[in-house]
Motif scaffolding. Structure first.
Motif, PDB file in Angstrom:
ATOM      1  N   LEU A  16      22.809   7.250  40.287  1.00 31.71           N
ATOM      2  CA  LEU A  16      21.777   7.202  39.251  1.00 31.71           C
ATOM      3  C   LEU A  16      22.004   6.068  38.257  1.00 31.71           C
ATOM      4  CD1 LEU A  16      21.330  11.011  38.494  1.00 31.71           C
ATOM      5  CD2 LEU A  16      19.648   9.494  39.563  1.00 31.71           C
ATOM      6  N   ASN A  17      23.259   5.693  38.066  1.00 36.52           N
ATOM      7  CA  ASN A  17      23.568   4.717  37.013  1.00 36.52           C
ATOM      8  C   ASN A  17      23.997   3.352  37.535  1.00 36.52           C
ATOM      9  OD1 ASN A  17      23.450   6.414  34.383  1.00 36.52           O
ATOM     10  ND2 ASN A  17      24.687   7.671  35.750  1.00 36.52           N
ATOM     11  N   ASN A  18      24.145   3.212  38.847  1.00 39.36           N
ATOM     12  CA  ASN A  18      24.615   1.939  39.388  1.00 39.36           C
ATOM     13  C   ASN A  18      23.546   0.856  39.302  1.00 39.36           C
ATOM     14  OD1 ASN A  18      26.494   0.268  41.126  1.00 39.36           O
ATOM     15  ND2 ASN A  18      24.632   0.246  42.364  1.00 39.36           N
TER      16      ASN A  18
ATOM     17  N   PHE B 192      17.463   9.026  44.606  1.00 42.16           N
ATOM     18  CA  PHE B 192      18.073   8.482  43.398  1.00 42.16           C
ATOM     19  C   PHE B 192      17.432   7.185  42.909  1.00 42.16           C
ATOM     20  CE2 PHE B 192      21.177  10.970  45.743  1.00 42.16           C
ATOM     21  CZ  PHE B 192      21.556  11.888  44.774  1.00 42.16           C
TER      22      PHE B 192
ATOM     23  N   ASP C 287      27.648  15.507  45.537  1.00 44.94           N
ATOM     24  CA  ASP C 287      28.517  15.968  44.470  1.00 44.94           C
ATOM     25  C   ASP C 287      28.191  15.235  43.173  1.00 44.94           C
ATOM     26  OD1 ASP C 287      30.586  13.606  44.094  1.00 44.94           O
ATOM     27  OD2 ASP C 287      30.296  13.864  46.247  1.00 44.94           O
ATOM     28  N   SER C 288      28.590  15.811  42.057  1.00 46.14           N
ATOM     29  CA  SER C 288      28.184  15.292  40.748  1.00 46.14           C
ATOM     30  C   SER C 288      28.657  13.866  40.503  1.00 46.14           C
ATOM     31  CB  SER C 288      28.717  16.214  39.643  1.00 46.14           C
ATOM     32  OG  SER C 288      30.136  16.339  39.723  1.00 46.14           O
ATOM     33  N   ALA C 289      29.868  13.531  40.966  1.00 43.13           N
ATOM     34  CA  ALA C 289      30.385  12.178  40.748  1.00 43.13           C
ATOM     35  C   ALA C 289      29.553  11.140  41.494  1.00 43.13           C
ATOM     36  CB  ALA C 289      31.846  12.103  41.200  1.00 43.13           C
ATOM     37  N   THR C 290      29.212  11.449  42.763  1.00 46.92           N
ATOM     38  CA  THR C 290      28.395  10.537  43.558  1.00 46.92           C
ATOM     39  C   THR C 290      26.994  10.425  42.978  1.00 46.92           C
ATOM     40  OG1 THR C 290      29.641  11.094  45.555  1.00 46.92           O
ATOM     41  CG2 THR C 290      27.496  10.059  45.860  1.00 46.92           C
ATOM     42  N   LYS C 291      26.441  11.566  42.586  1.00 47.52           N
ATOM     43  CA  LYS C 291      25.100  11.580  42.002  1.00 47.52           C
ATOM     44  C   LYS C 291      25.058  10.726  40.742  1.00 47.52           C
ATOM     45  CE  LYS C 291      21.542  14.735  40.262  1.00 47.52           C
ATOM     46  NZ  LYS C 291      21.182  16.163  40.044  1.00 47.52           N
ATOM     47  N   ASN C 292      26.055  10.870  39.892  1.00 44.32           N
ATOM     48  CA  ASN C 292      26.107  10.101  38.651  1.00 44.32           C
ATOM     49  C   ASN C 292      26.219   8.607  38.935  1.00 44.32           C
ATOM     50  OD1 ASN C 292      26.445  10.006  35.634  1.00 44.32           O
ATOM     51  ND2 ASN C 292      28.420   9.117  36.221  1.00 44.32           N
ATOM     52  N   PHE C 293      27.019   8.261  39.951  1.00 44.40           N
ATOM     53  CA  PHE C 293      27.173   6.853  40.314  1.00 44.40           C
ATOM     54  C   PHE C 293      25.858   6.269  40.810  1.00 44.40           C
ATOM     55  CE2 PHE C 293      27.671   3.806  43.780  1.00 44.40           C
ATOM     56  CZ  PHE C 293      28.289   2.764  43.114  1.00 44.40           C
TER      57      PHE C 293
END
Length: 232
Positions: A38-40, A160, A30-36
């Motif tokens: 990629l940016n963590n 990721f 999901d987009s929230a997990t993907k964003n996390f």
């Protein structure tokens, strides 16, 4: 009785169709997990535990395999042994593969995971004894397929390119989440199976159930191989 059997088969086939559709979705992020992901940067123990548990609970291919593994295990001791072997296998390759960035084609590894479901359903039907007169060691088979399932989990994280800062800790947290998710999902499966085992229909429809497991595995294999050839 015939109408009952037809209705049961129809309902199970509809369920499997929905299951395969959900499986394709489950391997996405999901987009929230993907964003996390990629940016963590740095350690993020609780988020990775959550992501690992979520992935296992929605990882229908892993759960279908486990259903096949425990279907004819009636003793708690046997369930613990087989699940431990599966856990040992997928934990080893998940951590090793992701930490050392061992690249495995995700479509092919998921096709093998689909094949593991076919294998277990066929094994539960006594197919090997009937076909070749030999019963493969079921414990070794579960351990080996666990290794492939672990690489399947690793490929999801490798997409990721996780930051190396705190990587090992995050991978351990993700693996812990996977195990927690497995415990929750398997607990529910065992409750359902325990309830069903009170009735004669459990053994009566065991052949149909494992045939449907094989069918689901075949659909997964075809889905992943189609993806492989379309993306080659």
């Amino acid at each position: 009785m015939n109408k009952l059997r037809i209705s049961l088969v129809s309902l199970v086939l509809i369920f499997l169709g929905l299951l395969i559709s959900l499986t394709a979705m489950a391997h996405g992020v999901d987009s929230a997990t993907k964003n996390f992901l990629l940016n963590n940067s740095g350690m993020a123990i609780m988020p990775f535990i959550y992501i690992g548990a979520k992935h296992m609970i929605t990882g229908y291919d892993h759960l279908l395999f486990l259903v096949g593994v425990v279907f004819f295990l009636f003793k708690t001791k046997d369930v613990l042994i087989y699940v431990s072997l599966f856990t040992l296998g997928h934990s080893a390759t998940l951590l090793f593969g992701a930490f050392y960035d061992i690249q495995v084609n995700p479509f092919l590894i998921d096709a093998i995971i689909g094949f593991s479901i076919i294998y277990k359903g066929f094994d539960n039907l006594g197919g090997f004894k009937k076909l070749v007169g030999v019963q493969p060691n079921t414990k070794i088979a579960v351990l080996i397929f666990g290794l492939f399932h672990g690489f399947g989990l690793a490929t999801k994280l490798q997409e990721f390119e996780l930051n190396s800062d705190g990587l090992l800790t995050n991978l351990l947290a993700f693996n812990l989440g996977v195990e927690l998710g497995q415990i929750m999902a398997l607990g529910l499966v065992l409750i359902v199976l325990s309830f069903w085992r009170r009735y004669d229909s459990y053994l009566k429809f065991s052949g149909l159930t494992n045939t449907l497991l094989m069918t689901a595995g075949m659909m997964l294999v075809m889905y992943q191989l189609t993806g492989y050839f379309l993306n080659s």
